[in-house]
Design an enzyme around this catalytic site. Structure first.
Site, mmCIF file in Angstrom:
data_model
loop_
_atom_site.group_PDB
_atom_site.id
_atom_site.type_symbol
_atom_site.label_atom_id
_atom_site.label_comp_id
_atom_site.label_asym_id
_atom_site.label_seq_id
_atom_site.Cartn_x
_atom_site.Cartn_y
_atom_site.Cartn_z
ATOM 1 N N ASP A 152 51.903 38.274 38.879
ATOM 2 C CA ASP A 152 51.122 39.023 38.455
ATOM 3 C C ASP A 152 50.281 39.081 37.261
ATOM 4 O O ASP A 152 49.580 37.860 36.492
ATOM 5 C CB ASP A 152 51.226 40.780 38.342
ATOM 6 C CG ASP A 152 50.059 41.951 39.341
ATOM 7 O OD1 ASP A 152 49.597 41.893 39.564
ATOM 8 O OD2 ASP A 152 51.740 43.133 39.103
ATOM 9 N N ASP B 69 45.795 46.309 45.211
ATOM 10 C CA ASP B 69 47.717 46.324 45.589
ATOM 11 C C ASP B 69 46.672 47.170 46.807
ATOM 12 O O ASP B 69 46.134 47.922 47.319
ATOM 13 C CB ASP B 69 47.864 47.054 44.736
ATOM 14 C CG ASP B 69 48.426 46.837 43.638
ATOM 15 O OD1 ASP B 69 48.066 45.431 43.199
ATOM 16 O OD2 ASP B 69 49.170 47.021 42.755
#
Length: 374
Positions: free
Chosen positions: A132, A187
């Site tokens: 991430d 996202d």
């Protein structure tokens, strides 16, 4: 010669399951083992799903030597043991970290510990690393991900490397030699047509961001529009079919994000539709092109390795639309000649040929996904 990622992995888009969309931080060893049991037995493994990926919140700190530690209350048996259990089911083990100083949930990131963490993951039997991009400061994305790629290579265990920097620095332009897949957007959120105040995107918003980047995707290097929200209780069956169809048309990684231990028969049918999965997993790996957009009506086109084609019509509106489509004229736009049999991949039946106009009604927020076979 510049170092490369492991080129033998992810020749087709990875398929599996990730804990985040359903469980977020509420994960533990029992859930992961039960999910592995379900995938191995409910037909998902047979359909091609193989990765069990534990997302954020598994880690709790580092020991005096800097080694990353799993939460002993949630994962009392340890990650090596959990990985062995996943492998015993004929599945593969995935884990999560972050290129910054901390993960998105404030757990220890890998910045400054890249080689140490990669060695640890290799010892645990990790097959897939999702990496991430929270708390990264002024780091260069390309340099940060390249560093972890090199750390994985040095650790000696092949791992699919998933770049998750949300499309911020156009990773499709630099990621081919670094990772096996790269997130193209913020996202996904569990809705069909919406955004929220931190940048999350619905299904349609993500589709719209893939109209111009398909050429960057291919075997071993995939555009990743994020995980699936199918089976999480918000999307209608029509919307779930459209979601699944377009991810397949993009040759996207298919990472389920629902509770596969307990899902409806309809959700299971959508996730394991072999004819749709075959489009996603086609070895040619070409992402679909949007051939036409007219108001809420879109037509997408995708060549397949057997010389045939996938063809997808989506209805973005919430009202049904009746179409009268001249498929023969459509395929001529791609300089394709000849007659093709037309098969509906959701109804699993042949519905005619390209010699005839296709007259049908597509329900609101639904899709018509076809295969054209010569």
């Amino acid at each position: 010669m510049r170092a490369q990622k492991n080129e033998e992995l992810a020749k087709t888009p990875p398929m599996g399951w990730n804990s985040w969309n359903k469980f977020e931080c509420k994960i533990n060893e029992t859930i992961i083992r039960e999910v592995a049991d379900a995938m191995a037995s409910n037909g998902m493994k047979k359909a091609g799903y193989e990765y069990i990926i534990i997302d954020d919140c598994w880690q709790i700190g580092r020991d005096s030597l800097g080694n990353i530690l799993a939460d002993p209350e949630r994962f009392p048996s340890g990650m090596k043991s959990l990985g062995e259990y996943i492998h015993s089911k004929g599945l593969k083990f995935g884990i999560y970290s972050d290129a910054g100083t901390a993960t998105c949930q404030g757990r220890p990131g890998s910045r400054g510990y890249e080689f140490q963490d990669a060695r640890t993951y290799a010892k645990w039997g990790v097959d897939f690393l999702k990496y991430d991009w929270c708390n990264h400061g002024k780091q260069s994305a390309e340099a940060s991900y390249t560093l972890m790629r090199d750390a994985i290579n040095k650790a000696g265990r092949p791992m699919v490397f998933s770049i998750c920097e949300w499309g911020t620095t156009k990773p499709w332009e630099w990621g081919k030699s670094v990772g096996h897949l790269w997130r193209t957007t913020e996202d996904i959120i569990n809705c069909f047509d919406c955004t929220n105040n931190w940048g999350g995107l619905g299904v349609l918003q993500i589709i719209d961001l893939h109209t111009a980047i398909g050429d960057f995707s291919g075997p071993g290097h995939w555009n990743d529009p994020d995980m699936l929200e199918i089976g999480n209780g918000v999307l209608t069956p029509n919307e779930e079919r459209l979601h699944m169809s377009m991810w397949a048309m993009f040759s996207a990684p298919l990472i389920a994000g629902n509770d596969i231990r307990n899902m409806s028969a309809e959700t299971m049918k959508i996730l394991t539709n072999k004819e749709v999965l075959d489009v996603d997993q086609d070895k040619l790996g070409v992402s679909a092109t949007r051939w036409m957009k007219y108001r809420d009506f879109e037509v997408w086109f995708k060549p397949l390795s057997d010389g045939n084609y996938a063809y997808c019509i989506i209805n973005r509106s919430n009202q049904p639309v009746t179409i009268n489509q001249d498929l023969k004229a459509t395929i001529k736009q791609y300089k394709i000649d000849g007659s093709y049999r037309v098969r509906d991949l959701w109804k699993h039946k042949d519905i005619g040929s390209t010699k005839d106009n296709m007259v049908t009604t597509i329900a609101g927020h639904d899709v018509l996904m076809l295969k054209l076979t010569k």
